[in-house]
Design a protein around this motif. Structure first.
Motif, PDB file in Angstrom:
ATOM      1  N   GLN A  46      -0.027  34.874  30.751  1.00  0.00           N
ATOM      2  CA  GLN A  46      -1.466  34.283  30.681  1.00  0.00           C
ATOM      3  C   GLN A  46      -2.490  35.273  30.431  1.00  0.00           C
ATOM      4  N   GLN A  47      -2.432  36.472  31.156  1.00  0.00           N
ATOM      5  CA  GLN A  47      -3.553  37.588  31.065  1.00  0.00           C
ATOM      6  C   GLN A  47      -3.431  37.953  29.560  1.00  0.00           C
ATOM      7  N   ALA A  48      -1.935  38.313  29.264  1.00  0.00           N
ATOM      8  CA  ALA A  48      -1.767  38.957  27.917  1.00  0.00           C
ATOM      9  C   ALA A  48      -2.198  37.987  26.878  1.00  0.00           C
ATOM     10  N   ALA A  49      -1.848  36.865  26.990  1.00  0.00           N
ATOM     11  CA  ALA A  49      -2.332  35.929  26.071  1.00  0.00           C
ATOM     12  C   ALA A  49      -3.792  35.715  25.706  1.00  0.00           C
ATOM     13  N   ASP A  50      -4.464  35.835  26.944  1.00  0.00           N
ATOM     14  CA  ASP A  50      -6.031  35.560  26.843  1.00  0.00           C
ATOM     15  C   ASP A  50      -6.383  37.072  26.263  1.00  0.00           C
ATOM     16  N   PHE A  51      -5.917  38.049  26.603  1.00  0.00           N
ATOM     17  CA  PHE A  51      -6.356  39.583  26.174  1.00  0.00           C
ATOM     18  C   PHE A  51      -6.204  39.418  24.396  1.00  0.00           C
ATOM     19  N   GLU A  52      -4.979  38.917  24.236  1.00  0.00           N
ATOM     20  CA  GLU A  52      -4.734  38.845  22.629  1.00  0.00           C
ATOM     21  C   GLU A  52      -5.501  38.122  21.845  1.00  0.00           C
ATOM     22  N   GLU A  53      -6.251  36.993  22.291  1.00  0.00           N
ATOM     23  CA  GLU A  53      -7.223  36.248  21.847  1.00  0.00           C
ATOM     24  C   GLU A  53      -8.417  37.022  21.570  1.00  0.00           C
ATOM     25  N   ARG A  54      -9.009  37.702  22.750  1.00  0.00           N
ATOM     26  CA  ARG A  54     -10.107  38.692  22.618  1.00  0.00           C
ATOM     27  C   ARG A  54      -9.908  39.638  21.526  1.00  0.00           C
ATOM     28  N   VAL A  55      -8.780  40.396  21.556  1.00  0.00           N
ATOM     29  CA  VAL A  55      -8.670  41.587  20.470  1.00  0.00           C
ATOM     30  C   VAL A  55      -8.730  40.937  19.191  1.00  0.00           C
ATOM     31  N   LYS A  56      -8.009  39.744  19.077  1.00  0.00           N
ATOM     32  CA  LYS A  56      -8.142  39.193  17.703  1.00  0.00           C
ATOM     33  C   LYS A  56      -9.487  38.777  17.286  1.00  0.00           C
ATOM     34  N   ALA A  57     -10.286  38.323  18.169  1.00  0.00           N
ATOM     35  CA  ALA A  57     -11.731  38.048  17.889  1.00  0.00           C
ATOM     36  C   ALA A  57     -12.293  39.279  17.743  1.00  0.00           C
ATOM     37  N   ASP A  58     -12.407  40.299  18.315  1.00  0.00           N
ATOM     38  CA  ASP A  58     -13.203  41.559  18.207  1.00  0.00           C
ATOM     39  C   ASP A  58     -12.696  42.128  16.852  1.00  0.00           C
ATOM     40  N   LEU A  59     -11.549  42.224  16.570  1.00  0.00           N
ATOM     41  CA  LEU A  59     -11.115  42.869  15.462  1.00  0.00           C
ATOM     42  C   LEU A  59     -11.539  42.320  14.017  1.00  0.00           C
ATOM     43  N   THR A  60     -11.327  40.985  14.135  1.00  0.00           N
ATOM     44  CA  THR A  60     -11.871  40.087  13.152  1.00  0.00           C
ATOM     45  C   THR A  60     -13.183  40.236  12.803  1.00  0.00           C
ATOM     46  N   ALA A  61     -13.996  40.256  13.956  1.00  0.00           N
ATOM     47  CA  ALA A  61     -15.685  40.064  13.394  1.00  0.00           C
ATOM     48  C   ALA A  61     -15.929  41.590  12.887  1.00  0.00           C
ATOM     49  N   PHE A  62     -15.357  42.523  13.726  1.00  0.00           N
ATOM     50  CA  PHE A  62     -15.553  43.903  13.327  1.00  0.00           C
ATOM     51  C   PHE A  62     -15.364  44.256  11.917  1.00  0.00           C
ATOM     52  N   LEU A  63     -14.039  43.722  11.360  1.00  0.00           N
ATOM     53  CA  LEU A  63     -13.800  44.194  10.222  1.00  0.00           C
ATOM     54  C   LEU A  63     -14.460  43.216   9.072  1.00  0.00           C
TER      55      LEU A  63
ATOM     56  N   ALA B 157       0.228  45.772  32.236  1.00  0.00           N
ATOM     57  CA  ALA B 157      -0.200  46.507  31.245  1.00  0.00           C
ATOM     58  C   ALA B 157       0.570  46.540  30.035  1.00  0.00           C
ATOM     59  N   LEU B 158       2.191  46.382  30.238  1.00  0.00           N
ATOM     60  CA  LEU B 158       3.117  46.569  28.968  1.00  0.00           C
ATOM     61  C   LEU B 158       2.467  45.142  28.264  1.00  0.00           C
ATOM     62  N   GLY B 159       2.237  43.936  28.840  1.00  0.00           N
ATOM     63  CA  GLY B 159       1.915  42.774  28.163  1.00  0.00           C
ATOM     64  C   GLY B 159       0.455  43.063  27.281  1.00  0.00           C
ATOM     65  N   CYS B 160      -0.407  43.645  27.990  1.00  0.00           N
ATOM     66  CA  CYS B 160      -1.623  43.868  27.077  1.00  0.00           C
ATOM     67  C   CYS B 160      -1.476  44.751  25.811  1.00  0.00           C
ATOM     68  N   TYR B 161      -0.612  45.740  26.346  1.00  0.00           N
ATOM     69  CA  TYR B 161      -0.361  46.844  25.272  1.00  0.00           C
ATOM     70  C   TYR B 161       0.363  45.974  24.096  1.00  0.00           C
ATOM     71  N   ILE B 162       1.279  45.091  24.292  1.00  0.00           N
ATOM     72  CA  ILE B 162       2.250  44.713  23.021  1.00  0.00           C
ATOM     73  C   ILE B 162       1.142  43.736  22.363  1.00  0.00           C
ATOM     74  N   ALA B 163       0.421  42.857  23.264  1.00  0.00           N
ATOM     75  CA  ALA B 163      -0.461  41.892  22.693  1.00  0.00           C
ATOM     76  C   ALA B 163      -1.602  42.665  21.767  1.00  0.00           C
ATOM     77  N   ALA B 164      -2.269  43.988  21.985  1.00  0.00           N
ATOM     78  CA  ALA B 164      -3.141  44.821  21.230  1.00  0.00           C
ATOM     79  C   ALA B 164      -2.300  45.043  20.171  1.00  0.00           C
ATOM     80  N   LEU B 165      -0.862  45.526  20.057  1.00  0.00           N
ATOM     81  CA  LEU B 165      -0.302  46.119  19.020  1.00  0.00           C
ATOM     82  C   LEU B 165      -0.072  45.039  18.076  1.00  0.00           C
ATOM     83  N   HIS B 166       0.120  43.728  18.524  1.00  0.00           N
ATOM     84  CA  HIS B 166       0.385  42.613  17.695  1.00  0.00           C
ATOM     85  C   HIS B 166      -0.913  42.212  16.847  1.00  0.00           C
TER      86      HIS B 166
END
Length: 189
Positions: A6-23, A152-161
């Motif tokens: 759940q933490q990795a899934a939530d983190f992935e959504e934050r990464v997606k939102a941040d990257l999308t807004a930035f780009l 940590a691995l889950g967050c790393y993989i979510a970030a890479l994705h």
């Protein structure tokens, strides 16, 4: 879903939102982000191939470890646009890109050799990838997960994705795949 997933899934959504807004702010993405299921479907095989290299490099070169996955997404989108029939059956897209100039020089191999950017344009693209990777590293650091754990691995993989998908979308946008509505293209009256 367990807490780490759940933490990795939530983190992935934050990464997606941040990257999308930035780009989008940088003009590298339109308001409607391009999608490409063919390239998205390559994620799992690319991730499995990338993890040994990326994880090894993360402790000393975290921005590189993250940024190179964004470059891999850009390369996959380029392959899709130019000759997907040739690349679709391949399970070694990451290795192919890495081996063009070696892991340490993947940025130059993708930006210059594959995508054809030169000089200032190449520097701009490389800088944008580095900025995205640094932003994601900051998000990882603020997640406060203990290094070496499943979380940590889950967050790393979510970030890479999300970096892979952002690289894909950015390259599709650069190639002219703008997802805009067609005005007046409704059903005939």
């Amino acid at each position: 879903m367990n807490n780490d997933k759940q933490q990795a899934a939530d983190f992935e959504e934050r990464v997606k939102a941040d990257l999308t807004a930035f780009l989008q702010k940088k003009g590298a993405l339109d308001s409607h982000v391009p999608e490409c299921p063919d390239v998205e479907d390559k994620w799992s095989v690319i991730a499995r191939a990338y993890l040994p290299d990326g994880a090894r490099e993360f402790s000393q070169y975290p921005v590189v470890s993250l940024g190179w996955m964004m470059l891999t997404g850009m390369a996959a989108a380029y392959f899709w646009d130019t000759d997907w029939e040739k690349y679709a059956p391949r399970d070694d897209i990451y290795e192919y890109v890495r081996d063009l100039r070696g892991y340490d020089n993947m940025d130059e191999a993708v930006v210059e050799d594959l995508l054809g950017y030169k000089g200032e344009a190449a520097e701009k693209i490389s800088g944008l990838v580095a900025e995205c990777a640094a932003r994601v590293l900051s998000l990882i650091n603020h997640e406060h997960v203990e290094p070496g754990t499943q979380a940590a691995l889950g967050c790393y993989i979510a970030a890479l994705h999300q970096l892979y998908l952002a690289g894909m979308a950015m390259e599709l946008n650069a190639l002219g795949y703008h997802m805009t509505p067609l005005h007046g293209a409704g059903p005939a009256e």
